[in-house]
Design a protein around this motif. Sequence first.
Motif, PDB file in Angstrom:
ATOM      1  N   LYS A  81      -7.143   1.512 -11.204  1.00 17.50           N
ATOM      2  CA  LYS A  81      -5.961   1.778 -10.432  1.00 17.50           C
ATOM      3  C   LYS A  81      -6.176   1.519  -8.967  1.00 17.50           C
ATOM      4  CE  LYS A  81      -3.162   4.145 -13.330  1.00 17.50           C
ATOM      5  NZ  LYS A  81      -3.676   4.526 -14.590  1.00 17.50           N
ATOM      6  N   ASN A  82      -7.359   1.430  -8.465  1.00 18.91           N
ATOM      7  CA  ASN A  82      -7.571   1.454  -6.954  1.00 18.91           C
ATOM      8  C   ASN A  82      -8.414  -0.055  -6.826  1.00 18.91           C
ATOM      9  OD1 ASN A  82      -7.823   2.129  -4.585  1.00 18.91           O
ATOM     10  ND2 ASN A  82      -9.593   3.117  -4.737  1.00 18.91           N
TER      11      ASN A  82
ATOM     12  N   ARG B 107      -7.968  -4.032  -5.134  1.00 21.62           N
ATOM     13  CA  ARG B 107      -7.059  -4.597  -4.186  1.00 21.62           C
ATOM     14  C   ARG B 107      -6.167  -5.639  -4.741  1.00 21.62           C
ATOM     15  NH1 ARG B 107     -12.190  -4.848  -0.021  1.00 21.62           N
ATOM     16  NH2 ARG B 107     -12.174  -2.499   0.456  1.00 21.62           N
TER      17      ARG B 107
ATOM     18  N   ASP C 291       0.837  -1.344   0.098  1.00 22.10           N
ATOM     19  CA  ASP C 291       0.015  -0.109  -0.133  1.00 22.10           C
ATOM     20  C   ASP C 291       0.809   1.338   0.026  1.00 22.10           C
ATOM     21  OD1 ASP C 291      -2.934   0.539   0.213  1.00 22.10           O
ATOM     22  OD2 ASP C 291      -2.391   2.025   1.773  1.00 22.10           O
TER      23      ASP C 291
ATOM     24  N   ASP D 220     -12.475   1.814 -10.552  1.00 22.91           N
ATOM     25  CA  ASP D 220     -11.257   2.380 -10.859  1.00 22.91           C
ATOM     26  C   ASP D 220     -10.345   1.440 -10.877  1.00 22.91           C
ATOM     27  OD1 ASP D 220      -8.896   3.811 -10.852  1.00 22.91           O
ATOM     28  OD2 ASP D 220      -9.277   4.684  -8.786  1.00 22.91           O
TER      29      ASP D 220
ATOM     30  N   ARG E  61      -8.286  -1.576   3.039  1.00 19.08           N
ATOM     31  CA  ARG E  61      -7.456  -1.887   1.885  1.00 19.08           C
ATOM     32  C   ARG E  61      -6.641  -3.117   2.173  1.00 19.08           C
ATOM     33  NH1 ARG E  61      -6.455   2.557  -1.983  1.00 19.08           N
ATOM     34  NH2 ARG E  61      -4.577   1.770  -2.364  1.00 19.08           N
TER      35      ARG E  61
END
Lengths: 635, 301
Positions: free
Chosen positions: B159-160, B162, A346, B157, A428
Motif C-alpha cells: 500500500k505504500n 511510490r 499523495d 508494504d 514520496r
Amino acid sequence: MNDVIYQTEALIAEDIDAYLEAHQHKTMLRFITCGSVDDGKSTLIGRLLYDSKMIFEDQLASLESESKKVGTQGQEIDFALLVDGLAAEREQGITIDVAYRFFSTEKRKFIVADCPGHEQYTRNMVTGASTADLAVILIDARKGVLVQTRRHSYLCHLLGIRNIVLAVNKMDLVGYDQATYEAIVADYGAFAREIGIAAFTAMPISGFKGDNITGSSRNTPWYTGQPLLAHLETVELDTTRDAARPFRMPVQWVNRPNLDFRGFSGLIATGSVKPGDAVRVLPSGKTSTVKSIVTLGGNLDEASAGQSVTICLDDEIDCSRGNVLALADHPPQSADQFEATIVWMDDDPLHVGRAYWMKLATQTVSVAVQPPKYEINVNTMEHLAAKTLVLNAIGVTEIITDKPVVFEAYADNRTLGGFILIDKVTNRTVGAGMLHFSLRRAQNVHWQATSIGRAEHARMKNQKPLVLWFTGLSGSGKSTIANEVEKTLNLMNRHTFLLDGDNIRHGLNKDLGFTEADRIENIRRIGEVAKLMADAGLIVLTAFISPFRAERQIVRDMLPQGEFVEVFVDTPLAVAEERDVKGLYKKARAGELKNFTGIDSPYEAPESPDIVVNTVAMTPAEAAEFIIRNIMPLK
Amino acid sequence: MTRPPTHLERLEAESIHIMREVVAEAQNPVMLYSVGKDSAVMLHLAKKAFFPSPPPFPLLHVDTTWKFRDMYALREKAAKDAGMELLVYQNPEAQERGINPFDHGPLHTDMWKTEGLKQALDKYGFDTAFGGARRDEEKSRAKERIFSFRTASHGWDPKNQRPELWNLYNARKAAKESIRVFPISNWTQLDIWQYIHLEGIEIVPLYFSARRPTVERDGMLLMVDDERFRLESGEVPVERSIRFRTLGCYPLTGAVESEAATLPEIIQEMLLTTTSERQGRTIDKDEGGAGMEVKKQQGYF
C-alpha cells in the motif's frame, strides 16, 4: 477463433528456428485498459491472455477451481480471477493498483497496464497511461457512456495517448443490437470532440463470449472493422513518431573508464543521430560533433529514439548528468517558469510555496508550485477555483524552478515535458505533471552580475555570515535566548541582526494570517530576507515558531553549506503552556485562537538540529553561552 | 535505423536505462546474482549499460551452500569475465545451526535466503539492490514497481509504494531505507530465452538436457548432485535424461525429463509445455494462494 494460435503452435512444433526468426522481429505495443469492475475489463484481459495461450495448464486448473469457489460466472471460467493479483484485492473484488500483463501474437508483443477505474484511483490510471501507446476504453453496452467513461477518456487524452479504442463490451447482453451500438458510438463521438480527442476506433465486443477479440464475430455481421487484436497488431507505434522528431537525448551518466575515453550515456528520447552530426549541449548551448556511438556490440552507424547508447564527441566540452544532447540547429529551450497540469498523488495535499524536488528526464531541480489557476473536475471537465490540490485532484498551475530546465511541451515530447514532484522530507512521489509552455516573465528577468559579492561583504565585516534559525513552540524562549546571543555577539564586535515576530509580522508580512499556507509564505519571506542579510555579511538571528520541517529545509537549501544553523529550543508543551507569557495558550484552549501551534496545529520538531538547547535544564544565559560556544570561531 | 525497434531492443534499452539511473542516483548499489538464467541476462545487460567501463557495482550471491555444483563453477567465471567483484554471503546462524533443506523445510529458505539477504545488505550498507524478478512470473509480482521501496527493516508494504510514471524513477530515501530495483520487470520467460539465444549468453549447463543421476520423490524428479543428498530407504539414483527450467537449491528443485539440448529446443519445449515456470518450486504453494505476497512482505526478494 483460435486459428492464429494453432498455426503458431504448428510452426513451433515443426520449425522452431523459423518461429524464433519471426518472433525476434516483433515490435512492442503498450496499452492500457480503462473501465470499472462492471465493464468486464479484467475479463477482457483474461480473455486476451487465454486466447493467446499465455495461460498454462496448472494455472488453468487453479483458475477453474477458484472460478467455482469465488467466481461470479457460475460454472464457467471467470477470467477476471487471472488478473486480480493481490490478496486484499481478491477479497474485495476490486483492482486497486496497476498490474502489468504480457502476451504476444505473431506480429507483436503486448504489455497491458490493468488499472482500477474508480475515481479514488485516478493516480493509478494516470500512472498506467503514462507509458501507453494506446487506450482501450470499455463501455458496458447496457449502460452507454457514463461519467467514468468521460473521466477515463479525459485522463488518457491528458497523458497524451493518441490511439483510443472504444470497446463497446457485453454486446451479447444486448442481443448484438446494431442500433444500441451506434447510439453509444455517436454519443461518445460528441464527447470526444468536446475534449479534443481527434479520432478514435470503435468496435462491438464481448470479452466474456469472445466476440470480435481475436477474429470477426458472426454475431455482428454489420460490423466491418477489424477485431480488437488485429487493430492492436497494426496501429502505429509512438516510437515511430518519436523517431521522426529532432534528436534529443537526456544525459544519464558520464562514462569515463580512463583518461582516453569520455562518453555520454542516455536513452534517445526523439530523433536519430549519426557520427558527424552537429549537436548542442543544453542548457549551456555549446556545440560539438558526434565522434562515435559506442555499444558493447560495436560502434553504430546510426541510433534512434528508444535506443540506449553512449555518445562520444569530438571536443572536450562540459556535459554532465541532467544536460541534454540535441540537434545543433534545432535545440529545445530552457526556462525557469512554466505553466503545467499537475495530478496530485499523495495523501498530504499540495502546499503552495513549499519547495519540492522536480525530476524531469535526468534533471532534478527545486521548485515552488504557485496557487492553482483552477482545478479540473474530472467528471464534468469544469474548471473550479482551488487553493490547493488534494489526492487525485488535477489542476493547472505555474511552477518556478531554482535553475533553468531544458524542456519541451508535453504534447510534443513526453520525456522532456513530463515530470514528477518529490516531497523533500518524506521522499514520496507526491505529484506528476505535464509542462505546457514557459512563461515569458522568467526570460526577461536576468540576474544582475554585481562586482561586490557576498565574499567581499563578509571580508569587510571580518566575519563568516550565519543564519541562526531558532525554532520551537510558542513560549519556549526563542526570542529571549536569541536576544541574549545577539547581546554577546555585539560584545564580541560582530555585526548582527535579529528578525522576530515584531519586526516582520508588523511590516513585511502584515498581510499574512495563520493558516497553513500563510505560515509557509511567512517562513519563505523570512528565509529570503535572512539570506539577503547573510549575503550582506551579517550574522542573522531569527526567532519564529517555524513549525514545518519542509520550510526550514527550504531556507537551509537557500544558503551555502554550513551557513544555516538550526537551533532547536526544546521546551515540552506542558512547560511552555504553564509559562504562557503572552496568555496565548489560554486563549487557544478556550477556542479563541485558531491554528495555534501545539494545540490545533502541528509542530514538527527538527530531526537533526545543529544545536539543541533544553530550557528546562538551562537558563536563557546558559543557553546563549552554549550556542556561542557551538558556533565559534565565526571566521 | 529506419525500422521500428523490436520488442527485445526496446526491453534491452529500458533495462539499460534503469541500471544507469540507479548508478547515477544511488550511493551504494549492488547486483544480486543467483547464477540462474535471469541473473545471466541481468549481468549481460549491465555489461552493455556501462561499456567500456566495467559495471560500477559488485555482484552479491546470497548463498545457501546447497546450490548445484555447476552453479558455483559458473558464478566464479561470470564475475571474472565481467571484471566485477563477487561477494558471497552465507548466513552464519544458518551455517552454525546446520539448516538444510532435508530437515528444516520452509525454514531453510527463510534463514538462508530471506534472512541472509537482509544481513548481507546491512553488512555492506547497500542502499540499492538490483534483482532479476519479472512481472510475468507470478500474480503478486505483476503489481511490483520497478523501483520497490523497502523500510529500514527491509519490509515491503504494497500500500505504500511510490507511483511510477513514464520512465521517471524516484530513488530518494532516508538513511537505512533501501530500494530493490527490477530492471527486467517487463521481460517474459520467452523474452529471456530468446535474448540468451540471440546474444549468445553463457548459462549453467543444467538448463540443457543430459543424463544425470536422479530420484523420484513426492512427484518431483530430484538430482543427486553431491554426497549430501540423503537417500531414503529403497531409493536408488537412476540415470535419466533431464534438464531444469529453473535453478535453486538442488534438493528443492524439480527437474523435467527432456531431450532438449540446444537453446532452440529448450524454447520449443517451453512453448509447447503446459505448466508454468514456478511450478517446479515449492515456495508459491505455502499459505494458500498468497504465498509469494506473504514472503515479500517479510523481505524475500
